[in-house]
Design a protein around this motif. Structure first.
Motif, short mmCIF file in Angstrom:
data_model
loop_
_atom_site.label_atom_id
_atom_site.label_comp_id
_atom_site.label_asym_id
_atom_site.label_seq_id
_atom_site.Cartn_x
_atom_site.Cartn_y
_atom_site.Cartn_z
N TRP A 4 -10.10 -6.11 -16.92
CA TRP A 4 -10.80 -6.38 -15.65
C TRP A 4 -9.85 -6.39 -14.47
O TRP A 4 -10.25 -6.05 -13.36
CB TRP A 4 -11.61 -7.69 -15.76
CG TRP A 4 -12.70 -7.52 -16.77
CD1 TRP A 4 -12.81 -8.13 -17.99
CD2 TRP A 4 -13.81 -6.61 -16.68
NE1 TRP A 4 -13.92 -7.66 -18.66
CE2 TRP A 4 -14.55 -6.74 -17.88
CE3 TRP A 4 -14.26 -5.72 -15.71
CZ2 TRP A 4 -15.72 -5.99 -18.13
CZ3 TRP A 4 -15.42 -4.98 -15.95
CH2 TRP A 4 -16.13 -5.12 -17.15
N HIS A 5 -8.59 -6.77 -14.70
CA HIS A 5 -7.60 -6.62 -13.63
C HIS A 5 -7.45 -5.14 -13.28
O HIS A 5 -7.47 -4.77 -12.10
CB HIS A 5 -6.24 -7.22 -14.06
CG HIS A 5 -5.08 -6.78 -13.22
ND1 HIS A 5 -4.99 -7.07 -11.87
CD2 HIS A 5 -3.97 -6.03 -13.51
CE1 HIS A 5 -3.86 -6.54 -11.38
NE2 HIS A 5 -3.23 -5.90 -12.35
N ILE A 6 -7.34 -4.32 -14.29
CA ILE A 6 -7.18 -2.88 -14.06
C ILE A 6 -8.40 -2.32 -13.32
O ILE A 6 -8.26 -1.54 -12.37
CB ILE A 6 -7.03 -2.14 -15.42
CG1 ILE A 6 -5.89 -2.74 -16.25
CG2 ILE A 6 -6.86 -0.64 -15.22
CD1 ILE A 6 -4.54 -2.68 -15.62
N MET A 12 -3.36 3.15 -14.80
CA MET A 12 -2.17 3.13 -15.65
C MET A 12 -1.02 2.30 -15.09
O MET A 12 0.05 2.26 -15.68
CB MET A 12 -1.71 4.56 -15.91
CG MET A 12 -2.83 5.27 -16.64
SD MET A 12 -2.57 6.93 -17.08
CE MET A 12 -4.19 7.21 -17.83
N HIS A 13 -1.27 1.58 -13.98
CA HIS A 13 -0.15 0.93 -13.30
C HIS A 13 0.53 -0.14 -14.13
O HIS A 13 1.72 -0.38 -13.95
CB HIS A 13 -0.58 0.38 -11.93
CG HIS A 13 -1.25 -0.96 -11.98
ND1 HIS A 13 -2.60 -1.11 -12.17
CD2 HIS A 13 -0.74 -2.22 -11.90
CE1 HIS A 13 -2.89 -2.41 -12.18
NE2 HIS A 13 -1.78 -3.10 -12.02
N ASP A 14 -0.18 -0.78 -15.04
CA ASP A 14 0.43 -1.88 -15.80
C ASP A 14 0.88 -1.46 -17.22
O ASP A 14 1.37 -2.31 -17.96
CB ASP A 14 -0.54 -3.07 -15.92
CG ASP A 14 -0.35 -4.08 -14.80
OD1 ASP A 14 0.73 -4.06 -14.16
OD2 ASP A 14 -1.27 -4.89 -14.56
N LEU A 15 0.71 -0.22 -17.59
CA LEU A 15 1.13 0.20 -18.94
C LEU A 15 2.64 0.03 -19.10
O LEU A 15 3.41 0.45 -18.25
CB LEU A 15 0.78 1.67 -19.20
CG LEU A 15 -0.70 2.03 -19.33
CD1 LEU A 15 -0.84 3.45 -19.87
CD2 LEU A 15 -1.43 1.05 -20.24
N ALA A 66 -3.57 -2.58 -3.65
CA ALA A 66 -4.68 -3.05 -4.48
C ALA A 66 -4.18 -4.02 -5.55
O ALA A 66 -4.80 -5.06 -5.80
CB ALA A 66 -5.39 -1.86 -5.12
N ASP A 67 -3.05 -3.72 -6.16
CA ASP A 67 -2.47 -4.60 -7.18
C ASP A 67 -2.07 -5.94 -6.56
O ASP A 67 -2.31 -7.00 -7.13
CB ASP A 67 -1.26 -3.90 -7.82
CG ASP A 67 -0.78 -4.61 -9.08
OD1 ASP A 67 -1.61 -5.20 -9.81
OD2 ASP A 67 0.44 -4.58 -9.34
N ARG A 68 -1.46 -5.89 -5.39
CA ARG A 68 -1.02 -7.12 -4.73
C ARG A 68 -2.19 -7.96 -4.27
O ARG A 68 -2.14 -9.18 -4.31
CB ARG A 68 -0.12 -6.77 -3.54
CG ARG A 68 1.24 -6.28 -4.01
CD ARG A 68 2.09 -5.78 -2.87
NE ARG A 68 3.46 -5.57 -3.33
CZ ARG A 68 4.39 -4.97 -2.62
NH1 ARG A 68 4.11 -4.50 -1.43
NH2 ARG A 68 5.61 -4.83 -3.11
N ALA A 124 -6.43 -17.85 -10.06
CA ALA A 124 -6.86 -17.88 -11.46
C ALA A 124 -5.86 -17.12 -12.34
O ALA A 124 -5.48 -17.59 -13.42
CB ALA A 124 -8.25 -17.27 -11.59
N ARG A 125 -5.40 -15.98 -11.86
CA ARG A 125 -4.47 -15.17 -12.66
C ARG A 125 -3.13 -15.87 -12.81
O ARG A 125 -2.49 -15.79 -13.87
CB ARG A 125 -4.28 -13.79 -12.03
CG ARG A 125 -5.52 -12.93 -12.09
CD ARG A 125 -5.27 -11.57 -11.47
NE ARG A 125 -4.35 -10.78 -12.26
CZ ARG A 125 -3.38 -10.01 -11.75
NH1 ARG A 125 -3.20 -9.96 -10.45
NH2 ARG A 125 -2.60 -9.32 -12.54
N ALA A 126 -2.66 -16.50 -11.73
CA ALA A 126 -1.36 -17.17 -11.81
C ALA A 126 -1.39 -18.28 -12.87
O ALA A 126 -0.46 -18.38 -13.69
CB ALA A 126 -0.98 -17.74 -10.45
NI NI Z 1 -1.29 -5.13 -12.07
#
Ligand code: NI
Ligand code: ADP
Length: 209
Positions: free
Chosen positions: A27-29, A57-60, A122-124, A134-136
């Motif tokens: 869901w982050h992706i 694919m940014h977090d792979l 977008a990632d930031r 929530a993610r932290a």
């Molecule tokens: Ni990310």
């Protein structure tokens, strides 16, 4: 991106994300992809295919979750996108996004493409605001980190999750690459400040009746 390629890419990414914490899940992706497309449309910049694949694919191969024998993410991405018939220049840019997106490697990327800047924004954005909070704490829980350490010296690599707000999250709004990202970041930044204010009010019994 064709529907077929989108489905194949989703499946490919989901397979490669197992073992990450819930703040780095599918869901982050998906949120990063949707936000990147939103910024792309607002800014009218960048190539949409590169942005979508770059976001997916940014977090792979994220170093925080990397196991010893994991293959190089660039090779995995290259092989997959080649199989879809994506051209080499686009593949190279998707790999650059994956390699240089993270906060810690930002210095290494001197020339940023529009696609890179959009996916990075977008990632930031997903690291701030209510979802960012929530993610932290999700990541902090995954690492079993304390939520707050009263006498912690904020060093840039804090052990506590509230320390991480100072190390990183509160800095993100001033690091946005695009005007659209900057605007969205303003609101989300205020949520972080409000949250910390209330957190410390509760911790130190301020305004407590
Ligand atoms: Ni990310
Ligand atoms: P990026 O890869 O986007 O540069 P990270 O992968 O470091 O950033 O962070 C992704 C998510 O994990 C963010 O929501 C971030 O706040 C969270 N995170 C990373 N390190 C920590 C930490 N030490 N404590 C709490 N959350 C963290």
């Amino acid at each position: 991106m064709s529907t077929n390629n989108a489905e194949l890419a989703e499946r490919f990414v989901k397979e490669h994300l197992s073992g990450y914490d819930s703040g780095h899940d599918w869901w982050h992706i998906a949120r990063v992809r949707d936000m990147a497309v939103h910024i792309h449309e607002a800014e009218r910049k960048g190539n949409k295919t590169i942005i979508e694949f770059g976001a997916l694919m940014h977090d792979l191969g994220d170093s925080k979750f990397k196991k010893k024998d994991d293959p190089d993410p660039g090779e995995v991405i290259s092989e997959f996108l080649n199989g879809l018939g994506i051209d080499n220049e686009q593949i190279t840019e998707v790999i650059r996004i994956n390699r240089y997106i993270s906060f810690s490697s930002r210095e290494k990327n001197s020339k940023m493409s529009d696609e890179f800047m959009i996916v990075q924004d977008a990632d930031r954005l997903d690291a701030i605001g209510a979802i960012g909070i929530a993610r932290a704490f999700s990541y902090g829980g995954f690492r079993n980190n304390p939520i707050y350490i009263p006498d912690e010296i904020l060093s840039g690599s804090s052990r506590s999750t509230t320390g991480h707000f100072h190390d990183k999250l509160l800095k993100l709004k001033d690091m946005m690459n695009t005007a659209t990202g900057r605007k969205i970041a303003e609101d989300r930044h205020k949520i972080l400040e409000k949250f910390l204010e209330q957190f410390f009010n509760e911790w130190y019994f301020k305004n407590t009746v």
